[in-house]
Design a protein around this motif. Structure first.
Motif, mmCIF file in Angstrom:
data_model
loop_
_atom_site.group_PDB
_atom_site.id
_atom_site.type_symbol
_atom_site.label_atom_id
_atom_site.label_comp_id
_atom_site.label_asym_id
_atom_site.label_seq_id
_atom_site.Cartn_x
_atom_site.Cartn_y
_atom_site.Cartn_z
ATOM 1 N N SER A 49 0.829 -1.203 0.000
ATOM 2 C CA SER A 49 0.000 0.000 0.000
ATOM 3 C C SER A 49 0.863 1.252 0.000
ATOM 4 N N VAL A 50 1.956 1.229 0.761
ATOM 5 C CA VAL A 50 2.862 2.372 0.805
ATOM 6 C C VAL A 50 3.427 2.659 -0.582
ATOM 7 N N ARG A 51 3.866 1.628 -1.285
ATOM 8 C CA ARG A 51 4.436 1.826 -2.624
ATOM 9 C C ARG A 51 3.377 2.349 -3.593
ATOM 10 N N LEU A 52 2.137 1.877 -3.439
ATOM 11 C CA LEU A 52 1.050 2.344 -4.292
ATOM 12 C C LEU A 52 0.768 3.818 -4.053
ATOM 13 N N GLU A 53 0.724 4.200 -2.782
ATOM 14 C CA GLU A 53 0.426 5.589 -2.422
ATOM 15 C C GLU A 53 1.550 6.533 -2.846
ATOM 16 N N LEU A 54 2.783 6.105 -2.660
ATOM 17 C CA LEU A 54 3.906 6.961 -3.039
ATOM 18 C C LEU A 54 3.960 7.147 -4.551
ATOM 19 N N GLN A 55 3.576 6.120 -5.283
ATOM 20 C CA GLN A 55 3.528 6.278 -6.737
ATOM 21 C C GLN A 55 2.449 7.283 -7.137
ATOM 22 N N ALA A 56 1.303 7.268 -6.442
ATOM 23 C CA ALA A 56 0.258 8.256 -6.722
ATOM 24 C C ALA A 56 0.740 9.659 -6.398
ATOM 25 N N ASP A 57 1.550 9.806 -5.343
ATOM 26 C CA ASP A 57 2.159 11.106 -5.042
ATOM 27 C C ASP A 57 3.066 11.536 -6.183
ATOM 28 N N CYS A 58 3.857 10.591 -6.687
ATOM 29 C CA CYS A 58 4.768 10.896 -7.794
ATOM 30 C C CYS A 58 3.982 11.273 -9.041
ATOM 31 N N PHE A 59 2.894 10.563 -9.321
ATOM 32 C CA PHE A 59 2.055 10.891 -10.478
ATOM 33 C C PHE A 59 1.457 12.292 -10.333
ATOM 34 N N ALA A 60 1.122 12.683 -9.094
ATOM 35 C CA ALA A 60 0.624 14.046 -8.871
ATOM 36 C C ALA A 60 1.698 15.062 -9.245
ATOM 37 N N GLY A 61 2.961 14.731 -8.917
ATOM 38 C CA GLY A 61 4.056 15.606 -9.301
ATOM 39 C C GLY A 61 4.262 15.656 -10.804
ATOM 40 N N VAL A 62 4.100 14.510 -11.475
ATOM 41 C CA VAL A 62 4.211 14.468 -12.936
ATOM 42 C C VAL A 62 3.168 15.391 -13.559
ATOM 43 N N TRP A 63 1.932 15.328 -13.040
ATOM 44 C CA TRP A 63 0.885 16.225 -13.543
ATOM 45 C C TRP A 63 1.301 17.679 -13.379
ATOM 46 N N ALA A 64 1.773 18.035 -12.198
ATOM 47 C CA ALA A 64 2.140 19.437 -11.939
ATOM 48 C C ALA A 64 3.241 19.897 -12.889
ATOM 49 N N ASN A 65 4.214 19.033 -13.156
ATOM 50 C CA ASN A 65 5.296 19.368 -14.068
ATOM 51 C C ASN A 65 4.766 19.700 -15.455
ATOM 52 N N HIS A 66 3.948 18.817 -16.006
ATOM 53 C CA HIS A 66 3.440 19.012 -17.366
ATOM 54 C C HIS A 66 2.449 20.177 -17.438
ATOM 55 N N ALA A 67 1.601 20.310 -16.421
ATOM 56 C CA ALA A 67 0.627 21.402 -16.415
ATOM 57 C C ALA A 67 1.322 22.755 -16.372
ATOM 58 N N ASN A 68 2.397 22.839 -15.603
ATOM 59 C CA ASN A 68 3.105 24.108 -15.507
ATOM 60 C C ASN A 68 3.839 24.429 -16.802
ATOM 61 N N GLN A 69 4.398 23.412 -17.454
ATOM 62 C CA GLN A 69 5.058 23.648 -18.734
ATOM 63 C C GLN A 69 4.072 24.150 -19.789
ATOM 64 N N ALA A 70 2.859 23.582 -19.775
ATOM 65 C CA ALA A 70 1.877 23.921 -20.801
ATOM 66 C C ALA A 70 1.112 25.201 -20.493
ATOM 67 N N ARG A 71 0.811 25.439 -19.201
ATOM 68 C CA ARG A 71 -0.093 26.542 -18.863
ATOM 69 C C ARG A 71 0.448 27.470 -17.783
#
Length: 290
Positions: A200-222
């Motif tokens: 569960s910890v690994r699953l949750e940390l990956q979701a945290d990382c995916f949230a960071g991936v979103w922020a990276n791409h969203a900031n580059q685009a907008r």
């Protein structure tokens, strides 16, 4: 966070005031609100599915509830709902592009606004559970009063902290589409409780990382990020680490019971995502150090 004027998603259902009704049952027996608070405040606020977390604690699984008909969109003058709809739209744009680059097609989740309780394909959701994702109906469920809890009780104010919450739950949807969460759920009954928690910890940390991936791409685009936004999300990640929540609730930290990761781990993986912008960089399951 710069979001006003950006596209709003059509995938938001407003079930506030409709009433979820019914009790909350796991494995044929009732689970009191104290258990829910213990599971989600004591061991972590966000989750792929708090119903699954509680089911693990009680040794059972949540029975699906009857789904309601289509719900209306939020009122046009509801600013907080507009914020949620805009953040959801941003995740749709980012993940659609990422999936397309990999030769796939992104299927966006619905986001359901509710108050009090709500029927889901995973069981009856309660506001006390915090935001959650149900893979059974591919919907994110959010009682927006949680944002007040995040700010006032957990000490994590700011719109980008709220966006991090939404992006984390959408991250669980991405895991579901990629088959990651299904593989983890399939292993739960074959391993010990300690190993279940570690998965569960690994699953949750990956979701945290995916949230960071979103922020990276969203900031580059907008160019959505403003001064202090990243610090706001990092602060939220610190505040909802298992060690911080356990220390706050009982004064005792029990690492083997962690289901979401420590404060340092949550910060590390969110930062990994936002700095790299890479899904491959979010492979928490192969990482030797979390």
């Amino acid at each position: 966070m710069k979001w006003e004027g950006n596209r709003e998603s059509d995938n938001v259902e407003d079930r506030r005031g409709s009433g979820g009704g019914g009790g909350f049952g796991i494995g044929g027996r009732s689970i009191g609100i104290g258990t829910i608070v213990l599971a989600l405040i004591g061991w972590g606020v966000f989750g792929i599915n708090p119903l699954t977390t509680i089911g693990v604690l009680s040794g059972g699984g949540g029975a699906p509830t009857t789904q309601q008909g289509p719900a209306p969109a939020p009122p046009a003058n509801d600013r907080q709902a507009k914020f949620v709809s805009t953040v959801l739209a941003d995740t749709e744009d980012v993940w659609s592009n990422i999936f397309a680059q990999g030769g796939g097609r992104y299927q966006p989740p619905k986001l359901v606004l509710f108050s009090g309780a709500v029927g889901t394909a995973c069981g009856t959701g309660q506001s006390a559970m915090g935001p959650f994702y149900c893979p059974g109906d591919q919907k994110v469920y959010l009682d927006m009063s949680f944002f007040q809890t995040l700010s006032r009780e957990l000490g994590a104010p700011g719109e980008f902290a709220q966006a991090y919450v939404i992006a984390h739950e959408v991250g669980h949807h991405v895991q579901n589409l990629l088959g990651i969460s299904g593989k983890v759920d399939g292993m739960r009954g074959r391993v010990s409780q300690r190993e279940q928690n570690a998965l569960s910890v690994r699953l949750e940390l990956q979701a945290d990382c995916f949230a960071g991936v979103w922020a990276n791409h969203a900031n580059q685009a907008r160019h959505i990020l403003e001064n202090g936004d990243i610090e706001s999300a990092v602060n939220a990640a610190q505040r909802i680490g298992d060690d911080a929540l356990q220390r706050q609730s009982s004064g005792t930290v029990v690492p083997d019971s962690f289901t979401h990761g420590s404060s340092a781990q949550r910060v590390r993986w969110f930062t990994q995502g936002i700095q790299s912008g890479s899904v491959k960089a979010c492979d928490t399951f192969s990482a030797q150090r979390l």
